[in-house]
Write a protein that holds these residues in place. Structure first.
Motif, PDB file in Angstrom:
ATOM      1  N   ILE A 101       0.803  -1.232   0.000  1.00  0.00           N
ATOM      2  CA  ILE A 101       0.000   0.000   0.000  1.00  0.00           C
ATOM      3  C   ILE A 101       0.835   1.280   0.000  1.00  0.00           C
ATOM      4  O   ILE A 101       0.272   2.353  -0.093  1.00  0.00           O
ATOM      5  N   ASP A 102       2.138   1.183   0.130  1.00  0.00           N
ATOM      6  CA  ASP A 102       3.008   2.364   0.138  1.00  0.00           C
ATOM      7  C   ASP A 102       2.597   3.364   1.225  1.00  0.00           C
ATOM      8  O   ASP A 102       2.077   4.443   0.953  1.00  0.00           O
ATOM      9  N   SER A 103       2.849   2.980   2.466  1.00  0.00           N
ATOM     10  CA  SER A 103       2.498   3.801   3.622  1.00  0.00           C
ATOM     11  C   SER A 103       3.073   5.207   3.558  1.00  0.00           C
ATOM     12  O   SER A 103       2.454   6.145   4.052  1.00  0.00           O
ATOM     13  N   ILE A 104       4.240   5.338   2.970  1.00  0.00           N
ATOM     14  CA  ILE A 104       4.867   6.667   2.906  1.00  0.00           C
ATOM     15  C   ILE A 104       4.007   7.599   2.053  1.00  0.00           C
ATOM     16  O   ILE A 104       3.789   8.748   2.427  1.00  0.00           O
ATOM     17  N   ALA A 105       3.490   7.105   0.947  1.00  0.00           N
ATOM     18  CA  ALA A 105       2.616   7.925   0.103  1.00  0.00           C
ATOM     19  C   ALA A 105       1.313   8.260   0.835  1.00  0.00           C
ATOM     20  O   ALA A 105       0.790   9.366   0.706  1.00  0.00           O
ATOM     21  N   LEU A 106       0.806   7.309   1.634  1.00  0.00           N
ATOM     22  CA  LEU A 106      -0.459   7.529   2.338  1.00  0.00           C
ATOM     23  C   LEU A 106      -0.323   8.412   3.570  1.00  0.00           C
ATOM     24  O   LEU A 106      -1.177   9.251   3.827  1.00  0.00           O
ATOM     25  N   PHE A 107       0.744   8.192   4.329  1.00  0.00           N
ATOM     26  CA  PHE A 107       0.862   8.848   5.636  1.00  0.00           C
ATOM     27  C   PHE A 107       2.031   9.818   5.733  1.00  0.00           C
ATOM     28  O   PHE A 107       2.247  10.425   6.776  1.00  0.00           O
ATOM     29  N   GLY A 108       2.862   9.899   4.702  1.00  0.00           N
ATOM     30  CA  GLY A 108       4.021  10.782   4.733  1.00  0.00           C
ATOM     31  C   GLY A 108       5.241  10.079   5.305  1.00  0.00           C
ATOM     32  O   GLY A 108       5.179   8.929   5.738  1.00  0.00           O
ATOM     33  N   SER A 109       6.346  10.790   5.318  1.00  0.00           N
ATOM     34  CA  SER A 109       7.612  10.194   5.762  1.00  0.00           C
ATOM     35  C   SER A 109       7.596   9.804   7.238  1.00  0.00           C
ATOM     36  O   SER A 109       8.388   8.980   7.669  1.00  0.00           O
ATOM     37  N   ASN A 110       6.682  10.375   8.014  1.00  0.00           N
ATOM     38  CA  ASN A 110       6.558   9.981   9.421  1.00  0.00           C
ATOM     39  C   ASN A 110       6.153   8.515   9.565  1.00  0.00           C
ATOM     40  O   ASN A 110       6.307   7.933  10.630  1.00  0.00           O
ATOM     41  N   ALA A 111       5.634   7.926   8.490  1.00  0.00           N
ATOM     42  CA  ALA A 111       5.224   6.522   8.522  1.00  0.00           C
ATOM     43  C   ALA A 111       6.416   5.593   8.713  1.00  0.00           C
ATOM     44  O   ALA A 111       6.234   4.415   8.998  1.00  0.00           O
ATOM     45  N   LEU A 112       7.623   6.096   8.554  1.00  0.00           N
ATOM     46  CA  LEU A 112       8.825   5.275   8.735  1.00  0.00           C
ATOM     47  C   LEU A 112       9.251   5.149  10.194  1.00  0.00           C
ATOM     48  O   LEU A 112       9.871   4.162  10.565  1.00  0.00           O
ATOM     49  N   LEU A 113       8.939   6.143  11.004  1.00  0.00           N
ATOM     50  CA  LEU A 113       9.447   6.188  12.375  1.00  0.00           C
ATOM     51  C   LEU A 113       8.995   4.991  13.215  1.00  0.00           C
ATOM     52  O   LEU A 113       9.820   4.249  13.744  1.00  0.00           O
ATOM     53  N   MET A 114       7.700   4.804  13.348  1.00  0.00           N
ATOM     54  CA  MET A 114       7.206   3.739  14.226  1.00  0.00           C
ATOM     55  C   MET A 114       7.616   2.351  13.740  1.00  0.00           C
ATOM     56  O   MET A 114       8.100   1.550  14.540  1.00  0.00           O
ATOM     57  N   PRO A 115       7.470   2.024  12.448  1.00  0.00           N
ATOM     58  CA  PRO A 115       7.919   0.697  12.010  1.00  0.00           C
ATOM     59  C   PRO A 115       9.411   0.467  12.262  1.00  0.00           C
ATOM     60  O   PRO A 115       9.810  -0.643  12.624  1.00  0.00           O
ATOM     61  N   THR A 116      10.213   1.505  12.107  1.00  0.00           N
ATOM     62  CA  THR A 116      11.648   1.369  12.370  1.00  0.00           C
ATOM     63  C   THR A 116      11.887   1.060  13.842  1.00  0.00           C
ATOM     64  O   THR A 116      12.666   0.153  14.173  1.00  0.00           O
ATOM     65  N   LEU A 117      11.210   1.777  14.732  1.00  0.00           N
ATOM     66  CA  LEU A 117      11.352   1.517  16.168  1.00  0.00           C
ATOM     67  C   LEU A 117      10.864   0.117  16.532  1.00  0.00           C
ATOM     68  O   LEU A 117      11.485  -0.573  17.343  1.00  0.00           O
ATOM     69  N   VAL A 118       9.777  -0.306  15.920  1.00  0.00           N
ATOM     70  CA  VAL A 118       9.222  -1.629  16.186  1.00  0.00           C
ATOM     71  C   VAL A 118      10.219  -2.714  15.780  1.00  0.00           C
ATOM     72  O   VAL A 118      10.465  -3.669  16.534  1.00  0.00           O
ATOM     73  N   ILE A 119      10.809  -2.571  14.606  1.00  0.00           N
ATOM     74  CA  ILE A 119      11.776  -3.565  14.124  1.00  0.00           C
ATOM     75  C   ILE A 119      13.016  -3.589  15.009  1.00  0.00           C
ATOM     76  O   ILE A 119      13.502  -4.666  15.378  1.00  0.00           O
ATOM     77  N   ILE A 120      13.517  -2.422  15.375  1.00  0.00           N
ATOM     78  CA  ILE A 120      14.703  -2.351  16.245  1.00  0.00           C
ATOM     79  C   ILE A 120      14.410  -3.017  17.595  1.00  0.00           C
ATOM     80  O   ILE A 120      15.208  -3.815  18.089  1.00  0.00           O
ATOM     81  N   ALA A 121      13.252  -2.696  18.184  1.00  0.00           N
ATOM     82  CA  ALA A 121      12.893  -3.288  19.480  1.00  0.00           C
ATOM     83  C   ALA A 121      12.778  -4.806  19.366  1.00  0.00           C
ATOM     84  O   ALA A 121      13.262  -5.544  20.238  1.00  0.00           O
ATOM     85  N   ALA A 122      12.171  -5.289  18.292  1.00  0.00           N
ATOM     86  CA  ALA A 122      12.007  -6.739  18.101  1.00  0.00           C
ATOM     87  C   ALA A 122      13.359  -7.432  17.952  1.00  0.00           C
ATOM     88  O   ALA A 122      13.569  -8.517  18.508  1.00  0.00           O
ATOM     89  N   ILE A 123      14.270  -6.817  17.225  1.00  0.00           N
ATOM     90  CA  ILE A 123      15.608  -7.402  17.054  1.00  0.00           C
ATOM     91  C   ILE A 123      16.353  -7.430  18.384  1.00  0.00           C
ATOM     92  O   ILE A 123      16.984  -8.428  18.728  1.00  0.00           O
ATOM     93  N   ILE A 124      16.266  -6.349  19.144  1.00  0.00           N
ATOM     94  CA  ILE A 124      16.925  -6.304  20.458  1.00  0.00           C
ATOM     95  C   ILE A 124      16.382  -7.411  21.361  1.00  0.00           C
ATOM     96  O   ILE A 124      17.151  -8.133  22.002  1.00  0.00           O
ATOM     97  N   LEU A 125      15.068  -7.567  21.407  1.00  0.00           N
ATOM     98  CA  LEU A 125      14.479  -8.610  22.251  1.00  0.00           C
ATOM     99  C   LEU A 125      14.887 -10.006  21.791  1.00  0.00           C
ATOM    100  O   LEU A 125      15.166 -10.876  22.617  1.00  0.00           O
ATOM    101  N   LEU A 126      14.954 -10.194  20.498  1.00  0.00           N
ATOM    102  CA  LEU A 126      15.408 -11.482  19.969  1.00  0.00           C
ATOM    103  C   LEU A 126      16.848 -11.761  20.371  1.00  0.00           C
ATOM    104  O   LEU A 126      17.177 -12.855  20.846  1.00  0.00           O
ATOM    105  N   LEU A 127      17.711 -10.770  20.228  1.00  0.00           N
ATOM    106  CA  LEU A 127      19.127 -10.944  20.582  1.00  0.00           C
ATOM    107  C   LEU A 127      19.316 -11.167  22.083  1.00  0.00           C
ATOM    108  O   LEU A 127      20.124 -12.002  22.491  1.00  0.00           O
TER     109      LEU A 127
END
Length: 139
Positions: A101-127
């Motif tokens: 759906i191209d979230s960036i086109a729908l919600f703007g560049s701010n759409a990158l912040l939360m998914p990036t934090l979510v992925i980083i947190a998930a990787i940290i917890l996995l490690l």
């Protein structure tokens, strides 16, 4: 080996983080037609057409992550498997959000912040949970 002192505060913070994800999931599931009608037209279409596999991925991501944190607090190695499931589900969900759906086109560049934090947190917890298994402070 004894668990490090930082494990419990990290696990509690991560549990709160993941429970916020559960709340976001529940709110998305409970969005009313009236609330939906207040969104821009493109966002209404995106919400209305979200495939079931993306919704299931969202549910697995937040519930497995939350349960993983509970197991991390209990110092149980099952946390590792739950964090693997959560990270895989996050990747599936973000594939939909960014490739379909191209979230960036729908919600703007701010759409990158939360998914990036979510992925980083998930990787940290996995490690952390993998280290806990390796060093045997998770049983």
């Amino acid at each position: 080996m004894t668990a490090p002192n930082w494990l419990k505060p990290l696990a509690w913070a991560a549990l709160i983080w993941n429970l916020l994800g559960v709340i976001a999931f529940v709110m998305q599931m409970m969005i009313s037609p009236e609330m939906l009608s207040k969104l821009p037209a493109e966002q209404q279409v995106a919400y209305a057409n979200t495939p079931i596999w993306s919704t299931i991925a969202f549910a697995v991501a937040v519930f497995a992550g939350s349960l993983g944190c509970v197991f991390l607090l209990a110092k149980k190695a099952l946390a590792y498997m739950l964090f693997i499931a959560s990270l895989i589900a996050i990747i599936i969900q973000q594939y939909y959000n960014f490739m379909v759906i191209d979230s960036i086109a729908l919600f703007g560049s701010n759409a990158l912040l939360m998914p990036t934090l979510v992925i980083i947190a998930a990787i940290i917890l996995l490690l952390v949970s993998r280290r806990g298994k390796t060093e045997r402070w998770l049983s």
